[in-house]
Design an enzyme around this catalytic site. Structure first.
Site, PDB file in Angstrom:
ATOM      1  N   CYS A   1      12.480 -50.008  75.997  1.00 42.42           N
ATOM      2  CA  CYS A   1      12.127 -48.696  75.462  1.00 42.42           C
ATOM      3  C   CYS A   1      11.130 -48.065  76.427  1.00 42.42           C
ATOM      4  CB  CYS A   1      11.498 -48.888  74.080  1.00 42.42           C
ATOM      5  SG  CYS A   1      10.897 -47.379  73.306  1.00 42.42           S
TER       6      CYS A   1
ATOM      7  N   ASP B   1      13.322 -52.536  71.058  1.00 43.21           N
ATOM      8  CA  ASP B   1      13.296 -51.078  71.221  1.00 43.21           C
ATOM      9  C   ASP B   1      12.912 -50.474  69.879  1.00 43.21           C
ATOM     10  OD1 ASP B   1      13.875 -48.445  72.235  1.00 43.21           O
ATOM     11  OD2 ASP B   1      15.855 -48.534  71.313  1.00 43.21           O
ATOM     12  N   SER B   2      12.611 -49.185  69.886  1.00 44.17           N
ATOM     13  CA  SER B   2      12.318 -48.477  68.639  1.00 44.17           C
ATOM     14  C   SER B   2      13.541 -48.430  67.724  1.00 44.17           C
ATOM     15  CB  SER B   2      11.897 -47.044  68.965  1.00 44.17           C
ATOM     16  OG  SER B   2      12.958 -46.387  69.631  1.00 44.17           O
TER      17      SER B   2
ATOM     18  N   THR C   1       9.423 -45.425  76.036  1.00 39.40           N
ATOM     19  CA  THR C   1       8.262 -44.921  75.303  1.00 39.40           C
ATOM     20  C   THR C   1       7.263 -46.049  75.052  1.00 39.40           C
ATOM     21  OG1 THR C   1       9.781 -43.390  74.231  1.00 39.40           O
ATOM     22  CG2 THR C   1       7.606 -43.617  73.239  1.00 39.40           C
TER      23      THR C   1
ATOM     24  N   CYS D   1      15.357 -42.544  78.618  1.00 37.61           N
ATOM     25  CA  CYS D   1      15.217 -43.135  77.278  1.00 37.61           C
ATOM     26  C   CYS D   1      16.448 -44.003  77.090  1.00 37.61           C
ATOM     27  CB  CYS D   1      15.169 -42.032  76.226  1.00 37.61           C
ATOM     28  SG  CYS D   1      15.416 -42.619  74.523  1.00 37.61           S
ATOM     29  N   THR D   2      16.248 -45.189  76.561  1.00 35.76           N
ATOM     30  CA  THR D   2      17.356 -46.149  76.525  1.00 35.76           C
ATOM     31  C   THR D   2      18.459 -45.779  75.522  1.00 35.76           C
ATOM     32  OG1 THR D   2      16.062 -47.538  75.010  1.00 35.76           O
ATOM     33  CG2 THR D   2      15.943 -48.066  77.355  1.00 35.76           C
TER      34      THR D   2
ATOM     35  N   GLY E   1       9.001 -41.838  70.053  1.00 26.68           N
ATOM     36  CA  GLY E   1       8.637 -40.844  71.069  1.00 26.68           C
ATOM     37  C   GLY E   1       7.902 -39.625  70.568  1.00 26.68           C
TER      38      GLY E   1
HETATM   39  N1  DGL Z   1      14.627 -45.742  73.230  1.00 24.74           N
HETATM   40  C1  DGL Z   1      13.323 -45.218  73.418  1.00 24.74           C
HETATM   41  C2  DGL Z   1      12.998 -44.949  74.869  1.00 24.74           C
HETATM   42  O1  DGL Z   1      13.581 -45.548  75.742  1.00 24.74           O
HETATM   43  C3  DGL Z   1      12.757 -44.156  72.600  1.00 24.74           C
HETATM   44  C4  DGL Z   1      13.351 -43.453  71.497  1.00 24.74           C
HETATM   45  C5  DGL Z   1      12.274 -43.115  70.495  1.00 24.74           C
HETATM   46  O2  DGL Z   1      11.947 -43.982  69.705  1.00 24.74           O
HETATM   47  O3  DGL Z   1      11.759 -41.990  70.515  1.00 24.74           O
HETATM   48  O4  DGL Z   1      12.122 -44.177  75.164  1.00 24.74           O
END
Ligand code: DGL
Length: 263
Positions: free
Chosen positions: A79, A16-17, A81, A190-191, A49
């Site tokens: 993620c 994930d990010s 995104t 968003c996770t 994002g």
């Molecule tokens: N956790 C990410 C998602 O599910 C994104 C959060 C981000 O980096 O903006 O979209």
């Protein structure tokens, strides 16, 4: 050369990010407790994002490469995104690899009852992407759908702030305009957001059902790993290794805390 039997015991790579994808990792462990996992968070480059599409693609591929270099037998893009930006490209780059992404759980929310009102919380990139537009188009006759980009929300979770008044005020301002819309459900697209689930539920009220895609993603990964004949035959509880592009002890402690956090 690794044999298939050896490969089955290799870890599943999850990324994930940042730390948000741990909400998906928890579901993976529930569905496949005997698998081993490497969770890679790219907190150094978070948020994704609000970044340009090309940048998110490059970062997503870099995460995949790092996990594959450690022998990941499959990848979960935990993620929304990164999934919307890169999962299709990633599947064509690694056609043999089980790869599962996550997308906002709009389907169960839209089919929950006759023409429900559904609020979809996600990052600005997720709601702008073609993938989300197509998803919305599929259900827009079945439900009243309100997409809500939430820039700034994932940062609270990244900072380990899950309960403060500041977070409550932030959510109140974000959700305020929808509170008189008689919402039936909220989709956490968003996770990172499941970690703020309790607060979101408090604000929107008990009559609103909250959906997130974590459990469905975990089940889909199980199915894909099974089809590839890569399920781990071990009957022991597997291990989890956390890695982060911010390699501090605090960051890894936050990962462990989120793994245990009551959602
Ligand atoms: N956790 C990410 C998602 O599910 C994104 C959060 C981000 O980096 O903006 O979209």
């Amino acid at each position: 050369m690794t044999t298939n039997e050896e490969k089955k015991r290799q870890p599943i790579g999850v990324f994930d990010s940042g730390v948000g994808g741990i909400s998906v990792l928890r579901e993976l462990i529930r569905v496949m407790p005997n698998e081993n996992y490497i969770y890679l968070g790219d907190s150094k480059h978070a948020p994704y994002g609000t970044k340009p599409l090309e940048t998110v693609r490059e970062l997503t591929f870099e995460n995949a490469r790092l996990l594959l270099a450690q022998g990941a037998k499959g990848l979960v893009v935990a993620c929304n995104t990164a999934t919307s930006a890169a999962v299709r490209l990633m599947r064509s780059t690694y056609p043999q690899l089980p790869i599962v992404g996550i997308e906002p759980a709009l389907k169960p929310a839209a089919l929950q009852k006759e023409h429900p009102r559904v609020l979809v919380m996600a990052t600005p990139m997720t709601v702008q992407q073609e993938k989300f537009r197509q998803l919305m188009a599929r259900y827009e006759e079945k439900a009243e759908i309100y997409p809500l980009p939430c820039p700034g929300l994932m940062e609270f979770v990244e900072a380990g702030d899950l309960e403060s008044e500041k977070l409550h005020d932030f959510l109140l301002e974000l959700l305020g305009p929808y509170l008189d819309k008689k919402l039936d459900s909220v989709v956490l697209g968003c996770t990172h957001y499941p970690f703020a689930r309790k607060m979101i539920q408090n604000i929107v009220g008990d009559t609103v059902t909250i959906f997130d895609g974590g459990a469905g993603t975990a089940r889909e990964m199980r199915r894909r790993i099974a089809v590839a004949d890569l399920l781990n035959p071990s009957e022991e509880h597997g291990w989890v290794k956390f890695e982060n592009s911010v390699a501090t002890e605090e960051e890894l402690a936050l990962c462990r805390r989120l793994l245990e956090w009551e959602i």
